[in-house]
Structure formats: C-alpha cells, structure tokens
Design a protein around this motif. Sequence first.
Motif, PDB file in Angstrom:
ATOM      1  N   MET A 143      36.495  18.848 -15.608  1.00 53.07           N
ATOM      2  CA  MET A 143      37.601  19.310 -16.437  1.00 53.07           C
ATOM      3  C   MET A 143      38.127  20.686 -16.047  1.00 53.07           C
ATOM      4  SD  MET A 143      36.059  18.058 -20.064  1.00 53.07           S
ATOM      5  CE  MET A 143      37.349  18.285 -21.254  1.00 53.07           C
ATOM      6  N   GLY A 144      37.492  21.331 -15.092  1.00 59.51           N
ATOM      7  CA  GLY A 144      37.864  22.715 -14.814  1.00 59.51           C
ATOM      8  C   GLY A 144      38.977  22.855 -13.797  1.00 59.51           C
ATOM      9  N   THR A 145      39.447  24.076 -13.642  1.00 56.99           N
ATOM     10  CA  THR A 145      40.445  24.371 -12.611  1.00 56.99           C
ATOM     11  C   THR A 145      40.015  25.622 -11.859  1.00 56.99           C
ATOM     12  OG1 THR A 145      41.724  25.720 -14.147  1.00 56.99           O
ATOM     13  CG2 THR A 145      42.393  23.425 -13.903  1.00 56.99           C
ATOM     14  N   ALA A 146      40.656  25.818 -10.700  1.00 59.81           N
ATOM     15  CA  ALA A 146      40.335  27.019  -9.917  1.00 59.81           C
ATOM     16  C   ALA A 146      41.583  27.507  -9.204  1.00 59.81           C
ATOM     17  CB  ALA A 146      39.247  26.695  -8.893  1.00 59.81           C
ATOM     18  N   ASP A 147      41.691  28.801  -9.058  1.00 59.01           N
ATOM     19  CA  ASP A 147      42.755  29.394  -8.230  1.00 59.01           C
ATOM     20  C   ASP A 147      42.108  29.939  -6.969  1.00 59.01           C
ATOM     21  OD1 ASP A 147      44.341  30.718 -11.169  1.00 59.01           O
ATOM     22  OD2 ASP A 147      44.823  28.901 -10.026  1.00 59.01           O
ATOM     23  N   ILE A 148      42.568  29.428  -5.824  1.00 57.06           N
ATOM     24  CA  ILE A 148      41.955  29.854  -4.566  1.00 57.06           C
ATOM     25  C   ILE A 148      43.003  30.541  -3.696  1.00 57.06           C
ATOM     26  CG2 ILE A 148      40.599  29.133  -2.588  1.00 57.06           C
ATOM     27  CD1 ILE A 148      40.061  26.545  -3.870  1.00 57.06           C
ATOM     28  N   LYS A 149      42.625  31.644  -3.046  1.00 56.40           N
ATOM     29  CA  LYS A 149      43.508  32.254  -2.068  1.00 56.40           C
ATOM     30  C   LYS A 149      43.202  31.640  -0.715  1.00 56.40           C
ATOM     31  CE  LYS A 149      44.507  36.772  -4.064  1.00 56.40           C
ATOM     32  NZ  LYS A 149      43.528  37.060  -5.103  1.00 56.40           N
ATOM     33  N   ALA A 150      44.235  31.071  -0.102  1.00 59.54           N
ATOM     34  CA  ALA A 150      44.010  30.428   1.194  1.00 59.54           C
ATOM     35  C   ALA A 150      44.901  31.053   2.258  1.00 59.54           C
ATOM     36  CB  ALA A 150      44.293  28.934   1.090  1.00 59.54           C
ATOM     37  N   THR A 151      44.329  31.256   3.452  1.00 56.01           N
ATOM     38  CA  THR A 151      45.117  31.748   4.586  1.00 56.01           C
ATOM     39  C   THR A 151      45.203  30.655   5.628  1.00 56.01           C
ATOM     40  OG1 THR A 151      44.042  33.858   4.178  1.00 56.01           O
ATOM     41  CG2 THR A 151      45.403  33.699   6.158  1.00 56.01           C
ATOM     42  N   PHE A 152      46.428  30.359   6.064  1.00 54.22           N
ATOM     43  CA  PHE A 152      46.591  29.263   7.020  1.00 54.22           C
ATOM     44  C   PHE A 152      46.834  29.772   8.424  1.00 54.22           C
ATOM     45  CE2 PHE A 152      46.432  25.731   4.139  1.00 54.22           C
ATOM     46  CZ  PHE A 152      46.717  26.311   2.906  1.00 54.22           C
ATOM     47  N   GLY A 153      47.028  28.832   9.339  1.00 54.15           N
ATOM     48  CA  GLY A 153      47.083  29.111  10.782  1.00 54.15           C
ATOM     49  C   GLY A 153      47.961  30.277  11.189  1.00 54.15           C
ATOM     50  N   MET A 154      49.195  30.304  10.637  1.00 54.65           N
ATOM     51  CA  MET A 154      50.133  31.354  11.068  1.00 54.65           C
ATOM     52  C   MET A 154      49.988  32.613  10.241  1.00 54.65           C
ATOM     53  SD  MET A 154      51.749  29.665  13.397  1.00 54.65           S
ATOM     54  CE  MET A 154      53.456  30.056  13.717  1.00 54.65           C
ATOM     55  N   GLY A 155      48.918  32.704   9.520  1.00 54.65           N
ATOM     56  CA  GLY A 155      48.702  33.888   8.693  1.00 54.65           C
ATOM     57  C   GLY A 155      49.330  33.776   7.319  1.00 54.65           C
ATOM     58  N   GLN A 156      50.021  32.647   7.026  1.00 54.80           N
ATOM     59  CA  GLN A 156      50.678  32.573   5.701  1.00 54.80           C
ATOM     60  C   GLN A 156      49.616  32.408   4.621  1.00 54.80           C
ATOM     61  OE1 GLN A 156      50.700  30.216   8.086  1.00 54.80           O
ATOM     62  NE2 GLN A 156      51.595  28.292   7.402  1.00 54.80           N
ATOM     63  N   LYS A 157      49.812  33.241   3.606  1.00 56.09           N
ATOM     64  CA  LYS A 157      48.861  33.174   2.497  1.00 56.09           C
ATOM     65  C   LYS A 157      49.471  32.428   1.331  1.00 56.09           C
ATOM     66  CE  LYS A 157      46.676  37.736   3.212  1.00 56.09           C
ATOM     67  NZ  LYS A 157      45.875  37.499   4.331  1.00 56.09           N
ATOM     68  N   HIS A 158      48.643  31.615   0.718  1.00 55.29           N
ATOM     69  CA  HIS A 158      49.092  30.928  -0.496  1.00 55.29           C
ATOM     70  C   HIS A 158      47.999  30.977  -1.544  1.00 55.29           C
ATOM     71  CE1 HIS A 158      52.798  29.154   1.071  1.00 55.29           C
ATOM     72  NE2 HIS A 158      52.140  28.956   2.199  1.00 55.29           N
ATOM     73  N   GLU A 159      48.412  30.878  -2.754  1.00 56.40           N
ATOM     74  CA  GLU A 159      47.418  30.745  -3.817  1.00 56.40           C
ATOM     75  C   GLU A 159      47.464  29.304  -4.307  1.00 56.40           C
ATOM     76  OE1 GLU A 159      47.034  34.009  -6.767  1.00 56.40           O
ATOM     77  OE2 GLU A 159      47.037  32.373  -8.240  1.00 56.40           O
ATOM     78  N   LEU A 160      46.331  28.639  -4.208  1.00 53.51           N
ATOM     79  CA  LEU A 160      46.275  27.221  -4.579  1.00 53.51           C
ATOM     80  C   LEU A 160      45.645  27.061  -5.955  1.00 53.51           C
ATOM     81  CD1 LEU A 160      44.810  25.894  -1.207  1.00 53.51           C
ATOM     82  CD2 LEU A 160      47.225  26.043  -1.865  1.00 53.51           C
ATOM     83  N   ASN A 161      46.325  26.320  -6.790  1.00 52.53           N
ATOM     84  CA  ASN A 161      45.758  26.031  -8.108  1.00 52.53           C
ATOM     85  C   ASN A 161      45.249  24.591  -8.073  1.00 52.53           C
ATOM     86  OD1 ASN A 161      46.807  24.768 -11.052  1.00 52.53           O
ATOM     87  ND2 ASN A 161      45.458  26.546 -11.113  1.00 52.53           N
ATOM     88  N   VAL A 162      43.924  24.443  -8.136  1.00 54.81           N
ATOM     89  CA  VAL A 162      43.323  23.120  -7.945  1.00 54.81           C
ATOM     90  C   VAL A 162      42.310  22.836  -9.031  1.00 54.81           C
ATOM     91  CG1 VAL A 162      43.603  23.172  -5.440  1.00 54.81           C
ATOM     92  CG2 VAL A 162      41.531  24.099  -6.481  1.00 54.81           C
ATOM     93  N   SER A 163      41.840  21.591  -9.066  1.00 54.08           N
ATOM     94  CA  SER A 163      40.774  21.263 -10.014  1.00 54.08           C
ATOM     95  C   SER A 163      39.433  21.708  -9.432  1.00 54.08           C
ATOM     96  CB  SER A 163      40.745  19.766 -10.273  1.00 54.08           C
ATOM     97  OG  SER A 163      40.264  19.088  -9.137  1.00 54.08           O
ATOM     98  N   THR A 164      38.431  21.761 -10.282  1.00 57.09           N
ATOM     99  CA  THR A 164      37.106  22.202  -9.837  1.00 57.09           C
ATOM    100  C   THR A 164      36.591  21.342  -8.700  1.00 57.09           C
ATOM    101  OG1 THR A 164      36.652  22.908 -12.085  1.00 57.09           O
ATOM    102  CG2 THR A 164      34.775  22.746 -10.605  1.00 57.09           C
ATOM    103  N   TYR A 165      36.758  20.053  -8.852  1.00 53.60           N
ATOM    104  CA  TYR A 165      36.307  19.147  -7.788  1.00 53.60           C
ATOM    105  C   TYR A 165      36.988  19.508  -6.467  1.00 53.60           C
ATOM    106  CZ  TYR A 165      34.010  15.775 -10.935  1.00 53.60           C
ATOM    107  OH  TYR A 165      33.179  15.153 -11.824  1.00 53.60           O
ATOM    108  N   GLN A 166      38.290  19.724  -6.573  1.00 53.67           N
ATOM    109  CA  GLN A 166      39.044  20.006  -5.355  1.00 53.67           C
ATOM    110  C   GLN A 166      38.582  21.321  -4.738  1.00 53.67           C
ATOM    111  OE1 GLN A 166      42.859  19.668  -7.223  1.00 53.67           O
ATOM    112  NE2 GLN A 166      43.261  17.652  -6.343  1.00 53.67           N
ATOM    113  N   MET A 167      38.253  22.261  -5.607  1.00 53.16           N
ATOM    114  CA  MET A 167      37.746  23.529  -5.108  1.00 53.16           C
ATOM    115  C   MET A 167      36.458  23.317  -4.309  1.00 53.16           C
ATOM    116  SD  MET A 167      35.928  26.608  -7.135  1.00 53.16           S
ATOM    117  CE  MET A 167      34.753  25.471  -7.760  1.00 53.16           C
ATOM    118  N   CYS A 168      35.566  22.521  -4.865  1.00 54.43           N
ATOM    119  CA  CYS A 168      34.307  22.249  -4.161  1.00 54.43           C
ATOM    120  C   CYS A 168      34.564  21.683  -2.781  1.00 54.43           C
ATOM    121  CB  CYS A 168      33.453  21.263  -4.962  1.00 54.43           C
ATOM    122  SG  CYS A 168      32.971  21.887  -6.562  1.00 54.43           S
ATOM    123  N   ILE A 169      35.537  20.750  -2.730  1.00 51.96           N
ATOM    124  CA  ILE A 169      35.858  20.132  -1.436  1.00 51.96           C
ATOM    125  C   ILE A 169      36.395  21.179  -0.482  1.00 51.96           C
ATOM    126  CG2 ILE A 169      37.341  18.455  -0.279  1.00 51.96           C
ATOM    127  CD1 ILE A 169      37.366  16.894  -2.968  1.00 51.96           C
TER     128      ILE A 169
END
Lengths: 733, 252
Positions: free
Chosen positions: A542-568
């Motif tokens: 039932m939980g959610t998570a906000d993750i900071k992700a950096t991709f190949g070209m250096g672009q940063k995004h903040e991802l709002n995902v479920s707990t399960y997705q965060m684990c993955i």
Amino acid sequence: MSAQKKRNFKIEAFKHRVELDPNYAERTWKVLEHAIHEIYNHNASGLSFEELYRNAYNMVLHKYGEKLYTGLVNTMTGHLKEIARSIEAAQGDFFLEELNVKWGDHNKALQMIRDILMYMDRTFVHSSHKTPVHELGLNIWRDNIIHSSKIQTRLLDMLLDLIHRERTGEVINRGLMRNITKMLMDLGSSVYQEDFEKPFLEVSASFYSVESQQLIECCDCGEYLRKAERRLSEEIERVSHYLDVKSEVKITSVVEGEMIANHMQRLVHMENSGLVSMLVDDKYEDLSRMYNLFRRVPNGLSTIKDVMNSHLRETGKQLVSDPEKLKDPVDFVQNLLNEKDKYDKIISKAFNNDKTFQNALNSSFEYFINLNNRSPEFISLYVDDKLRKGLKGVSEEDVEVVLDKVMMLFRYLQEKDVFEKYYKQHLAKRLLSGKSVSDDTERSMIVKLKTECGYQFTSKLEGMFTDMKTSVDTMQGFYASQYSEIGDGPTLAVQVLTTGSWPTQPNAPCNLPAEIHVICEKFRTYYLGTHTGRRLTWQTNMGTADIKATFGMGQKHELNVSTYQMCILMLFNSVDRLTYGEIEQATEIPPSDLKRCLQSLACVKGKNVLRKEPMSKDIAEDDAFYFNDKFTSKFIKVKIGTVAAQKESEPEKQETRQRVEEDRKPQIEAAIVRIMKSRRVLDHNTIVTEVTSQLQSRFLPNPVVIKKRIESLIEREFLERDKADRKLYRYLA
Amino acid sequence: MHKLGRGHRDKVQQFMAITGSSEKAAVQALKASDWHLEGAFDIFYSQPHIRTVTDSRHLEELYNRYKDPYVDMILVDGITLLCNDLQVDPQDIVMLVVSWHMKAATMCEFSRQEFIGGLQYLGIDTIEKFRDKLSYMRSELKDEQKFREIYNFAFGWAKEKGQKSLALDTAIGMWQLLFAERHWPLVDHWCQFLQVRHNKAISRDTWSQLLEFAKTVDLQLSNYDEEGAWPYLIDEFVEYLTENGIVQRGQN
C-alpha cells in the motif's frame, strides 16, 4: 256597541248575521276582475291601490275568498292563453324576444296583483292550503306558456340551437339567454332541469362525442389537450353568463367524460406525441395541461402515473444494463443523477409536486438501480471521483448539493453493506495517497452517511480519519526523537493504521532495500517504545516512494512509485540487467503484483524507466529488464503506478461479493437470535419476515440463507423445533 | 384353552411362543387387547410385574462370553459372535432394534451397562430367550411411534463419537436399511441426490425431518408446502426432483 257595565267588560259579537247584498260579492269581484284586465293591458296607472285592496279584503272577510281565488285563476289563465298565442305567432328569432318581454310583463302584473290580494294571500290561502298568489302565477305561466304544446318544443330547440351556434363560433345574445334561463329557474328547479338542462346535457354529450372523435383523428396529443382545455373553459364561461350555477359541474363532467375519459388511453399512448414523448422532450406545459385535465376524471392520474412509471423503469433498465454505459462508472452514476433531476423537474413543474408521483418515481428508481448488482460499487466510485478532483473549485453549497443528490441514489440501494465495503476501500486509497480534495468535504459525506445509516456504519470510517491524524503526530514525535539520526538516508513517512478500521488486504511482505529496512526498524522501535503491547506489520502493498533518478544523459527526474516498484528499481543500483525470475527472488513480491508493477515500469509510454526484452506486453519468466538510460520525460516529476481506485476486475468483484456474503451470515444469525430471544416461540415465516425487516436498512437477506442460518443455529443448539408443530421454532436459553 | 375359539387359541399359542409367558398371562394380555396380538405384546411388556425375572448370573455369563478380552465392552468380534449365536445377519435391522432397547450410544459396541441393562429390561437371560424375542422386536418396527423413535435413535447411534453430524455414507446405508422396513419409494432418489449435490455430512435436524417428509408428503409432491419450514436440503431435493422430471409437481 254594547252598553258598558261597570263589572263585566265584554264585547259581544253580532247577535245576528249581517246579510250582505248577494250581489255585493259579484260586484266586488267585477271590480277586481276589471283591475286585473287593466293591469295586463298596461293600464294600471288609472287604478287605485287602496280601493282594490279594500275590495279584496272585504271579499275575504265576508267569506268570499273562494270566489276571489277562483276568479283570479280563471282570469289569469285567460290572459295567459292569449299571451301564449301572441308568442306562438312570433317569427323566427323574435320568438325568444317576445317570450322574454311577455315574461317581464307577467312578472310585473303578478307583483301588482299579489299586492292587491295580499290579505287573501295571508289568510284565506293560508288556511285553505291553496297555492299562494305569486307561486300560482308562476304555475299558470308554466302550464299555459312553457308547457303549451306549440311553445315547449320550440323553446327548447331554439335554446339548444343558440348554444350550438355559439359553440361553433357565432356570437349570440347572451343577455336574452340569461333571462330565459332565469325564467325557467324561477319556475322551479324541476322545470329548469326537465325542460332545459337534461336535454342540454344530452345534446352536449353527443356534440362533444362527435367533436372529440374528429379531433382525435387529426390532432396530436398536445393539440388535442389544448382544444379540450379550451372547450372546458368555454363551457364554464357559458354557465357563468347564462346558465344556472348548478349546471357547471354537470356540463363539465360531460365534457370531461366525452373529451378526456373516453380517449384517455389513446391520448396517453399516442405515437410521437403522447405522454412518453412529452416526458422525453421535457414538454412541461403539455404535461401540466394533461395533469390538470386528467385529474378531473376517474383513473386519470393513475393512468399517467402508470405510463410514466413503466417508461421510467424501461429507461432505467437500459441505463443500468447497456454495456456501453457500464464502461465508465462515473458516467453511469451521472446518467442516473441526470435522470433523477429530469423527473424531479417534471414532477415539480408539471405534476404539481404530487406525492403519489414522487412515490412512483422513488419505487421505479429503487427497482432499476438494484437490477445491476454493481450499482453500489459504481456509486462509491462516483463519490471517489468527486472527492478526488471532481469538486475542485466548486463552492461549498454546490458541493453539498452534489453530495445530497448522491445520497438520494444511495437510499435506493438495497445492498448498502456492499456500498460500505467499497466506500471503505476507496476512502482508504484516497487517504493514503493524499488525493482527497478537501477534508471538510470528506467529513461532510461521512456525516450524511451517518444520518442515513446510523453510527455503526460510519464509526470505522471515522476511525480511518483519526488514524491519519494520529500518524502525523507520531511522525513529528519520531523525527524529534533520537531514532531519527539518518543524515542523508531516506526520509520516512509512516501512516499507522488500526486493523479493523481499514479494509483488510492480504499482505505478503516483500524484501525492502537495506537502507529502507534500517529506518523502518528504527521507526518500529520508536513506536513500540511508546505503545507497548501493539504489533506493527508493514503493508508493503500500500505504500509509495519518491525516488531521485539520474539517467544516461545526466537528466534527473523524481519518480513517484509504489513501494513494490521502489524495491524493484533499487535493485538496479547494483546491476544493469535482471531477469524476471531474479527480480522475483530478490524482492519476494507476489507474482501477480510483480507482473503488474513491471508492466507499469517497462511497458507504458512515457513511464518506461525500465527496458524490457522482448518488447511484448506480457511478462514471461525469462524476460530481461534493463535500466532505461535513454528515458526522457518533459516532466521533472514522473508519476508511475496506479493508486487510484478503479472498477474491479471480474475476479476481484467475485471476491468482494463473497466477503460480503460471509459478513452477512453473522448479521443474519444475530438478528435471528435477537428475535427469538424476545419472542421465545415463532413460526418460520414470521422469523423470515422479522429478520428481513430488521436488516433491510443494510441489505435484503435471501430467505434461503436465513433458513440455512436457522438450521445452523439448531445444530448449535440455540434453537429447536417444536415437538408438536414442526413449523415452530423455540429459543433454547 | 378349550373354552376359546380356534382363532383365539392360535393366537394364544403364538403369544406364548414369542413371549415365553404362561398360558394364563397370554390369555389375560390378549383379552385386554381385544385379541390383537401386537397390542397384547405391548400390554404384556409394559406390566413390570409380569416381566420375567432374569437371572443375573446368567447375564454375567452371557456378557463375559461376548466381551472383548482387553476392554470392558462388547466390540465388533463379540457382536459377530452374538449374531452368530442368534442366527442373525449382523446387518439385520433387528440388531438396530436391539441396540435401541439397550440405549446403546454407538454402533458396533455395547458397554456392560448397556448390554446387561438392556437384556434385563427385555427379560432375557439366555440365548434361547434372546432368539425367541427377535421376531417380537422385528414386529416393533411396524409400529409408527416406535419406528420413529428407532429412526431418530439411529442418528445418534450411527454417527461418530464426538461428531455433531452423520457421515453421508453411513447415513445412506442407514436410510436404505430403515426404508426397507417402511417403504418410501423416493429413498433411492434421495440418496442419489445427496451424493451428487450435497456430499457432506447430515445434520440431526435434516435426519429427523426427513422421516416427517417421507410420512406426510405424497409422491407427486402435491402437498409439499414451500413455506413449510422444511430443511433447505429437502427444499433442494424437491427442486432436484422437479428439475430432472422425476416428479411432475402439482396436478395429478
């Protein structure tokens, strides 16, 4: 004069009869007869009232009252016979004029004659029970004029003809008509009725029968009703102008009968213009007219009501069974609300807020809303939609209005306990994802449910709000305490939910990433430190998570995902590639949830932070997942993963329904026990009725289920069958 | 004896053979029951002072003959032996009647109390007397009231100790047995229905109500009342019968 004696004062009558001159009577009569002639010849001015009165008085006094009376009768009759002839002689239209004039004359004459003969009227007439002069005069007129063979029919025909002409649009002399009818009324109500009213009503009936036949062939319903209404008001006007007021109700019932009652069914069911099309097109004026006209005839309103009812049920049935309309729950409910609005308006604007129509409306709605057993779920989804975003920017009063309307639909539900289950689920999701538009609106809805269903219905819902609030306080305490030394580790926000208030979900814990695990444990220690004797279980589904992700070209995004997705996702911090099987092993997320998570992470355009090989939509055991270096999005914050409430899939629906059925069993048993405890001995049918009525505010129990519960209670020795009558049950203390 | 008519004499002889009573007692009982044999039996057995006194030593011997070597009860082997001695099939329904008289708690076993107490009540202390009593006991099944009692007794007796309900297989076996005595044409359909649709244990209420059903509802089910508070299993049975065309409901 007798001598006055001092002791006895006595006036003695004549000791002998005074013989009048026998001619005296005859002479006196002749005077009066002459006077009558003169009166009728409009020569009354030359007469002396005093002399005539005295003459009449004397006649009566000397016991010649009979002669006077008879003479009067004869004289008057003679005159009237003459008058009759002159009336008969009148040509065409002058007939009525002549009659009217002569009637006026007669009345004047009669008045004078009565005045002259007043003494006779008061004494002789009275004592010999003869007809008084005035009335006598009317009777003689009636017998000799009105009922004269040459006049009677002609009079009636003329009157009816004039009325007919007026009905066909001509202008007639209403004043003259009034005088004539007044004359008839004056002659006695039976004269008016027999000589005019009865035939008038008959002729009117056939007139309107013919007219209604013609109209119904060529007019549509609205037009016909307009014409009928006009005819009705015409007749009422006619009565007020020149008929006896008592005729009004009689003639209106003729019109109502011929024009409305006889054609009711045909009008109502008329193709393209009848009641149904009026309802569909919101023709308020026509509907109002129909209502007002039909209420005048027996079964009129019930005819309208029945047709409206069956049309509404048909429409409603379509609304709830058409698969197209079932695709979107919010639309589904909106359609129902619109339909309700439409009919509310019709009933208030056209049907005079008639209560029986309101009741019919309610029963129809109740009927078809419950035809679809997903209605409770959909209504809850509608509210969910409104409470999430639908009511953003809407004023407070308007919010109340919308919610009240929804409550009306809620009242129609027979399975309110199903609604409760879904509402809980949806509310939980709203609260936990913080997606509710306003706390006040949520609370307002709860208050409405409480008013409708009682405290028990909403106590758990309120518990959920309390938990949310308490959790905020708990978090503050946590961060103020020593346990929250994290530095730049993850920030945790915990909502502590009381089991029992929240919808139960089967929860399989998964493997959390290490840094998460650490802080979770810190929280657990903190919490159990302040609340001993409690048990905490992480609800990782039932939980959610906000993750900071950096991709190949250096672009940063903040991802709002479920707990399960965060684990993955966190797994990809250490490796670039993982197979499905490896992910499953590492996270221990249940397969069906895992597949869904991976699909939303890898297969959705714009949200594919992972790359899947092969590119298919389905997840297979050997599929490989890569961190998608090339991921781009125009948004800095990307939301992945659905937490919004959706209409349930078929298997989920089955499950919920099963749970509802299971929940109902103890409620039924409790009701049975309650009833039997107080009544001690009851027969089967009564138990079923009582149980149904006790539970109907929540759901409609199935009699077979009730029977099974009774048998179960017999087996557990709460009840027994009566030894003598097997249909009776007995409570065992 | 010579004072009685031929038919009466036969009855007296029958009576004596079955009950082992004296002629005097036989005539007395038969007279009191207006020369109906069954009524005479009832009268005879319900009069305690007429009951034959049993020899408790014999009873002990009997019990010991059948009792299990390790446990103070008569178990399966003992019962088989008993049946042998009685020259009855262990599956014979008369054993059920015997158990009923003994108020046996469970099938295939008798406690000491049950066995001895039962035989005392029946006035039996030898195998011969026991054998003689068997036809009387068989006749008891013909009595409506007694049959019902035996039928209802059978539920508690046939079920497993400690269970509330009767296993389906056992129930079916019992029903076959019982309804052979008191014919109910639908019994086979009932058993089939249960195996196909229900497949679970039978509750006591269903068991006892079934007899009522068999007794009161006719074979066309024309007097079956849906509102009649029958157990739901019986309602389902009626549905099953109509669905499968086994019975045409309603009109005859």
